[in-house]
Write an enzyme that holds these catalytic residues in place. Sequence first.
Site, PDB file in Angstrom:
ATOM      1  CD  GLU A 179      43.126  47.994  44.530  1.00  0.00           C
ATOM      2  OE1 GLU A 179      43.010  47.733  43.329  1.00  0.00           O
ATOM      3  OE2 GLU A 179      43.471  47.161  45.375  1.00  0.00           O
ATOM      4  CB  ALA A 180      36.363  51.012  45.281  1.00  0.00           C
ATOM      5  CG  ASN A 181      39.739  46.327  46.824  1.00  0.00           C
ATOM      6  OD1 ASN A 181      40.458  46.981  47.582  1.00  0.00           O
ATOM      7  ND2 ASN A 181      40.231  45.666  45.784  1.00  0.00           N
ATOM      8  NE  ARG A 226      37.310  41.008  39.093  1.00  0.00           N
ATOM      9  CZ  ARG A 226      36.952  39.833  39.618  1.00  0.00           C
ATOM     10  NH1 ARG A 226      35.701  39.437  39.582  1.00  0.00           N
ATOM     11  NH2 ARG A 226      37.863  39.054  40.183  1.00  0.00           N
ATOM     12  NE  ARG A 281      40.764  45.266  36.040  1.00  0.00           N
ATOM     13  CZ  ARG A 281      40.763  44.343  36.988  1.00  0.00           C
ATOM     14  NH1 ARG A 281      39.636  44.032  37.635  1.00  0.00           N
ATOM     15  NH2 ARG A 281      41.852  43.688  37.299  1.00  0.00           N
ATOM     16  N   PRO A 282      39.746  42.438  32.017  1.00  0.00           N
ATOM     17  CG  PRO A 282      41.771  41.793  31.041  1.00  0.00           C
ATOM     18  CD  PRO A 282      40.815  42.947  31.135  1.00  0.00           C
ATOM     19  CB  THR A 342      42.632  37.413  41.214  1.00  0.00           C
ATOM     20  OG1 THR A 342      41.285  37.896  41.159  1.00  0.00           O
ATOM     21  CG2 THR A 342      43.551  38.528  41.645  1.00  0.00           C
ATOM     22  CG  ASP A 351      45.610  42.792  52.286  1.00  0.00           C
ATOM     23  OD1 ASP A 351      44.451  42.333  52.338  1.00  0.00           O
ATOM     24  OD2 ASP A 351      46.394  42.565  51.339  1.00  0.00           O
ATOM     25  CB  SER A 373      43.696  37.678  50.212  1.00  0.00           C
ATOM     26  OG  SER A 373      43.075  38.891  50.406  1.00  0.00           O
TER      27      SER A 373
HETATM   28  C1  16G Z   1      44.304  41.604  44.089  1.00  0.00           C
HETATM   29  C2  16G Z   1      45.018  42.894  44.334  1.00  0.00           C
HETATM   30  C3  16G Z   1      44.034  44.014  44.565  1.00  0.00           C
HETATM   31  C4  16G Z   1      43.092  44.109  43.382  1.00  0.00           C
HETATM   32  C5  16G Z   1      42.462  42.780  43.090  1.00  0.00           C
HETATM   33  C6  16G Z   1      41.738  42.840  41.761  1.00  0.00           C
HETATM   34  C7  16G Z   1      47.134  43.131  45.491  1.00  0.00           C
HETATM   35  C8  16G Z   1      47.887  42.870  46.746  1.00  0.00           C
HETATM   36  N1  16G Z   1      45.872  42.767  45.513  1.00  0.00           N
HETATM   37  O1  16G Z   1      43.560  41.205  45.202  1.00  0.00           O
HETATM   38  O2  16G Z   1      44.752  45.194  44.683  1.00  0.00           O
HETATM   39  O3  16G Z   1      42.072  45.040  43.636  1.00  0.00           O
HETATM   40  O4  16G Z   1      43.474  41.795  42.967  1.00  0.00           O
HETATM   41  O5  16G Z   1      41.306  41.581  41.395  1.00  0.00           O
HETATM   42  O6  16G Z   1      47.660  43.650  44.519  1.00  0.00           O
HETATM   43  P1  16G Z   1      40.805  41.270  39.937  1.00  0.00           P
HETATM   44  O7  16G Z   1      41.939  41.579  38.986  1.00  0.00           O
HETATM   45  O8  16G Z   1      40.431  39.834  39.980  1.00  0.00           O
HETATM   46  O9  16G Z   1      39.632  42.155  39.695  1.00  0.00           O
HETATM   47 MG    MG Z   2      43.798  40.608  51.485  1.00  0.00          MG
END
Ligand code: 16G
Ligand code: MG
Length: 550
Positions: free
Chosen positions: A378-380, A512, A503-504, A507, A288, A68
Amino acid sequence: MNSLPLGKITLFSDLHPKLYPAYFNYGTAGFRMPGKVLDSVLFRVGILAGLRSKKMDGKTVGIMVTASHNPETDNGVKMVDPRGEMLDSSWEVYATTLANSSTTEMFLSTLEEFVEAEKIDLSKPARVVYARDTRPSGPALVAALEDGFAAIGAEARNAGITTTPILHYLVKAINTKGTEECFGDDSEHGYFTKLSEAFKKLLLGKPTPSPLVIDCANGVGAPIAAKLAQYLAASMPMLLTNTAIDNPGALNNLCGADYIKTTQKIPPSLMTVLQPGQRACSLDGDADRLMYYYLDSRGQYHMLDGDKIAALVASFIVELVKAAGLENRIKIGVVQTAYANGSSTKYLSTRLPVKCVSTGVKHLHHAAEHYDVGIYFEANGHGTVLFSQQIQNILSGCQPSTLAQSIAINHLINLAQLINQTVGDALSDMLLVEVVLAHRSYGCVEWDSLYTDLPNRLVKVLVEDRNIFKTEDAERRLVSPPGLQEKINDLSHKYDSGRSFVRPSGTEDVVRVYAEAATKQQADELAFRIAGVVYDEAGGDASQRPMEFL
Ligand code: 16G
Ligand code: MG
């Protein structure tokens, strides 16, 4: 075949040993790590996908090789369930366990236990469709994945280099082929035709949009947007930028949807391209996510994120449903996460029900399914709109009594075709935005003025163990470490319109902190003060303590 082909799996597995001590975790977005450590994981995912298909009675399962918006050296893999949705979460744990078996022997025994526990009927066929983005590590990882398919005897279709949302589309199209719920022709051509025809119908009688600048993040969105442009021809003028998919290191570098959202800045490469008032948007590395932005007449940058897209689209759909005379038959709702700007939630709540769920597409998607028309963003910039099958049937069987009703119903039918309902799709969402702007006769400024964003700030905190952070209430409240939430509340109350949560990450190995407040200075200050408190509670090396922003 009623038992696992152990000999074959062993032969192949020995070609893909787990060489790295790294712990692999199937997280929110599948496995995502530096590309060079993923060979054994891709092989095993190939086998797991075959088993998932068998478990789903031979329906086709999707596999996407992508990381991504991550840097080019990363890569990853995620599985797509037969309805085109994310892998069922109960299988995420199996994926993690299988990926971490340290030897072929252990892998085989875990596999056998798993087949037994899930009562997988191995005599069923296994069918998969797979694709990858443009990352240089992609071809080798796909080869490992293909060895997994060969080992389990899966019938595999290679969809080549394409976007994540197209792969989701293909999965659903393949599995609904020849049924009442046929999603479209199961090819890239089918996808482009479906979107472009719906777009042209929706724009009939409207002025052609002015040229839209598209930042393709130097990723797979570039070739795919170029193909889409051919299908749309003169109906949608597009200026593609950041299309250098073969330039080493260019992917997602100083461009793309994540860059826009996290830096709140225009990509440097667009500085000389973008004219004041002109619409621009950025895709991420697998197309996406979508972010819009523009420069005002004073050259000042403004961002139109997922929340603004939700506001634009939701108000349009609400009006169409009213105009169709269906407001008593169709339950519309919006789903957001804690990251949604407080002003967007306020704007939307006066128009329709709004629900807040935990971060991650699967949570939003499932919550949106509870409505007849469920809008989630999502805001992102990741989001889509779901029309239940029942509502699609109602729309196509409706007998409108006025011309206005008939027009509104047709628009709704075409929107359900234009929108990639399997998952957020930057290109489909972009066409959706363009349709609404054209119907409203809005430029970016009018769209932006639907509501004014509260200034906000996101800060990452490196802690020793992010697993000690536990949340509740859709991640809006910390329950652990004890006492921390009270400190966050006390600080937030000191600021006008102050709101914050911790929140943890799902990814990255970080925690955060999000904060918003009435002014930019206050939002920054609140975020950094809370980050400091979080760090003091759980941090390690003092040099990593987030710097006070003052
Ligand atoms: C991933 C998620 C996205 C979420 C992001 C948060 C999918 C396909 N993608 O990219 O929805 O906003 O993780 O990341 O579910 P974080 O947990 O590191 O903040
Ligand atoms: Mg993506």
